[in-house]
Motif scaffolding. Sequence first.
Motif, mmCIF file in Angstrom:
data_model
loop_
_atom_site.group_PDB
_atom_site.id
_atom_site.type_symbol
_atom_site.label_atom_id
_atom_site.label_comp_id
_atom_site.label_asym_id
_atom_site.label_seq_id
_atom_site.Cartn_x
_atom_site.Cartn_y
_atom_site.Cartn_z
ATOM 1 N N PRO A 85 1.175 -0.971 -0.058
ATOM 2 C CA PRO A 85 -0.098 -0.081 0.083
ATOM 3 C C PRO A 85 0.901 1.165 -0.033
ATOM 4 O O PRO A 85 2.027 1.284 0.443
ATOM 5 C CB PRO A 85 -0.637 -0.155 1.226
ATOM 6 C CG PRO A 85 -0.848 -1.497 1.485
ATOM 7 C CD PRO A 85 0.637 -1.993 1.186
ATOM 8 N N LEU A 86 0.391 2.393 -0.701
ATOM 9 C CA LEU A 86 1.001 3.615 -0.766
ATOM 10 C C LEU A 86 0.652 4.521 0.301
ATOM 11 O O LEU A 86 -0.765 4.777 0.037
ATOM 12 C CB LEU A 86 1.120 4.045 -2.332
ATOM 13 C CG LEU A 86 1.572 5.418 -2.441
ATOM 14 C CD1 LEU A 86 3.055 5.473 -2.372
ATOM 15 C CD2 LEU A 86 1.372 5.837 -3.600
ATOM 16 N N GLN A 87 1.272 5.158 1.073
ATOM 17 C CA GLN A 87 0.644 6.120 1.775
ATOM 18 C C GLN A 87 0.397 7.482 1.243
ATOM 19 O O GLN A 87 1.286 7.906 0.513
ATOM 20 C CB GLN A 87 1.746 6.661 3.204
ATOM 21 C CG GLN A 87 1.094 7.516 4.056
ATOM 22 C CD GLN A 87 -0.121 7.066 4.730
ATOM 23 O OE1 GLN A 87 -0.210 6.171 5.607
ATOM 24 N NE2 GLN A 87 -1.312 8.115 4.635
ATOM 25 N N GLY A 88 -0.761 7.799 1.266
ATOM 26 C CA GLY A 88 -1.327 9.271 0.720
ATOM 27 C C GLY A 88 -0.770 10.394 1.250
ATOM 28 O O GLY A 88 -0.039 10.323 2.460
ATOM 29 N N ARG A 89 -0.615 11.473 0.386
ATOM 30 C CA ARG A 89 -0.254 12.649 1.050
ATOM 31 C C ARG A 89 -1.036 13.833 0.322
ATOM 32 O O ARG A 89 -1.542 13.933 -0.800
ATOM 33 C CB ARG A 89 1.067 13.170 1.042
ATOM 34 C CG ARG A 89 1.941 13.047 -0.331
ATOM 35 C CD ARG A 89 3.353 13.356 -0.360
ATOM 36 N NE ARG A 89 3.894 13.052 -1.603
ATOM 37 C CZ ARG A 89 5.104 13.598 -1.814
ATOM 38 N NH1 ARG A 89 5.869 14.454 -1.016
ATOM 39 N NH2 ARG A 89 5.650 13.344 -3.037
ATOM 40 N N ASN A 90 -1.178 14.889 1.100
ATOM 41 C CA ASN A 90 -2.036 15.965 0.643
ATOM 42 C C ASN A 90 -1.378 16.636 -0.416
ATOM 43 O O ASN A 90 -0.199 17.182 -0.365
ATOM 44 C CB ASN A 90 -2.684 17.067 1.821
ATOM 45 C CG ASN A 90 -3.522 16.166 2.655
ATOM 46 O OD1 ASN A 90 -4.096 15.380 2.413
ATOM 47 N ND2 ASN A 90 -3.293 16.351 4.055
ATOM 48 N N PRO A 91 -2.257 17.245 -1.642
ATOM 49 C CA PRO A 91 -1.375 18.011 -2.405
ATOM 50 C C PRO A 91 -1.071 19.517 -1.806
ATOM 51 O O PRO A 91 -1.615 19.943 -0.907
ATOM 52 C CB PRO A 91 -2.479 18.313 -3.498
ATOM 53 C CG PRO A 91 -3.164 17.481 -3.410
ATOM 54 C CD PRO A 91 -3.494 16.767 -1.804
ATOM 55 N N CYS A 106 -5.233 12.560 -3.974
ATOM 56 C CA CYS A 106 -4.580 11.880 -2.692
ATOM 57 C C CYS A 106 -4.790 12.660 -1.162
ATOM 58 O O CYS A 106 -5.137 14.165 -1.319
ATOM 59 C CB CYS A 106 -3.148 11.759 -2.870
ATOM 60 S SG CYS A 106 -2.800 10.657 -3.968
ATOM 61 N N THR A 107 -5.081 12.000 -0.364
ATOM 62 C CA THR A 107 -5.077 12.671 1.130
ATOM 63 C C THR A 107 -4.284 11.944 1.922
ATOM 64 O O THR A 107 -3.854 10.697 1.934
ATOM 65 C CB THR A 107 -6.480 12.605 1.482
ATOM 66 O OG1 THR A 107 -6.507 12.975 2.950
ATOM 67 C CG2 THR A 107 -7.158 11.011 1.403
ATOM 68 N N SER A 108 -3.685 12.414 2.900
ATOM 69 C CA SER A 108 -2.803 11.813 3.853
ATOM 70 C C SER A 108 -3.530 10.841 4.888
ATOM 71 O O SER A 108 -2.953 10.054 5.595
ATOM 72 C CB SER A 108 -2.039 12.894 4.712
ATOM 73 O OG SER A 108 -2.962 13.651 5.254
ATOM 74 N N SER A 109 -4.919 10.908 4.898
ATOM 75 C CA SER A 109 -5.651 10.015 5.759
ATOM 76 C C SER A 109 -5.790 8.696 5.059
ATOM 77 O O SER A 109 -6.496 7.684 5.826
ATOM 78 C CB SER A 109 -6.960 10.668 6.240
ATOM 79 O OG SER A 109 -7.582 10.985 4.997
ATOM 80 N N LYS A 110 -5.444 8.504 3.928
ATOM 81 C CA LYS A 110 -5.606 7.062 3.298
ATOM 82 C C LYS A 110 -4.340 6.390 2.653
ATOM 83 O O LYS A 110 -3.484 7.097 2.620
ATOM 84 C CB LYS A 110 -6.678 7.364 2.144
ATOM 85 C CG LYS A 110 -7.869 8.004 2.325
ATOM 86 C CD LYS A 110 -8.686 7.931 0.898
ATOM 87 C CE LYS A 110 -9.063 6.788 0.400
ATOM 88 N NZ LYS A 110 -10.059 6.816 -0.805
ATOM 89 N N ARG A 111 -4.435 5.159 2.762
ATOM 90 C CA ARG A 111 -3.363 4.452 1.894
ATOM 91 C C ARG A 111 -4.116 3.703 0.763
ATOM 92 O O ARG A 111 -5.233 3.224 0.690
ATOM 93 C CB ARG A 111 -2.898 3.110 2.767
ATOM 94 C CG ARG A 111 -2.216 3.915 4.212
ATOM 95 C CD ARG A 111 -1.899 2.640 5.156
ATOM 96 N NE ARG A 111 -0.584 2.160 4.718
ATOM 97 C CZ ARG A 111 -0.042 0.880 5.207
ATOM 98 N NH1 ARG A 111 -0.826 0.172 5.816
ATOM 99 N NH2 ARG A 111 0.997 0.555 4.614
#
Length: 241
Positions: A85-91, A106-111
């Motif tokens: 899984p890839l850890q998301g990050r906010n733009p 993408c959002t930092s709260s999701k993988r």
Amino acid sequence: MRYDLLSRSSGRRWVLIVSCCVLMFFITPITSQKGCGNICKTLNDCPGKLICTSGKCRDDPDVGTHICSGTGGGSGPGTCKPGRPLQGRNPPSKNACNTDNGDECCTSSKRYTTYDCSPAISSTTPATLTLNDFTQGGDGGGLSSCSGNYYSNTDKVVALSTGWFENGSRCLKKIRINGNGNSSLATVVDECDSRHGCDADHGYQPPCRNNIVDASAAVWDALGVSQDQQGELSVTWSLVN
């Protein structure tokens, strides 16, 4: 007596040799006689109901053939597993992620799920058609990885999920897309990256799913889908000889 023992011993050897040969005949795969794993370039290079995928003749999952008994290493049904899984990050800003075509940012709260593979290619490969803007500044990100160019929305071009893109081996190849009761040819110009995302190179969008044909508006138009309905569509596609 000695002669009799020698004869029996020799006879046993011959029985053993014959038995081994018979056993080898039944357990040795005969796939080479049927074309499985043979090098190919087009669908016509493979005999019978085999298809040409990834440069080799393999079973056609849509037809349901099992001639190769799982040989060939293709990603058939159930064999393409998710990667790490890839850890998301906010733009970094609102403008960093283009949502003109309804794309997710993408959002930092999701993988996010990643894939190194895609389902096996057949004469009617099921896929999800998505809408992409290959122009400069569009949601397609940077330049085409195949040609180093941008493309107009009137060009019939697509990007394929990582497994189908096959390290660029399908660059500038033609594929046929069937959907909405119509058919269209399109040229492969890029990869829809299933392994990476959520960074500047990918427009801060999640990794691509592993069954995506990401198409320009021209492809959608050719399939007869009205502009207000363009977004996602279940289709089939195949390689063009």
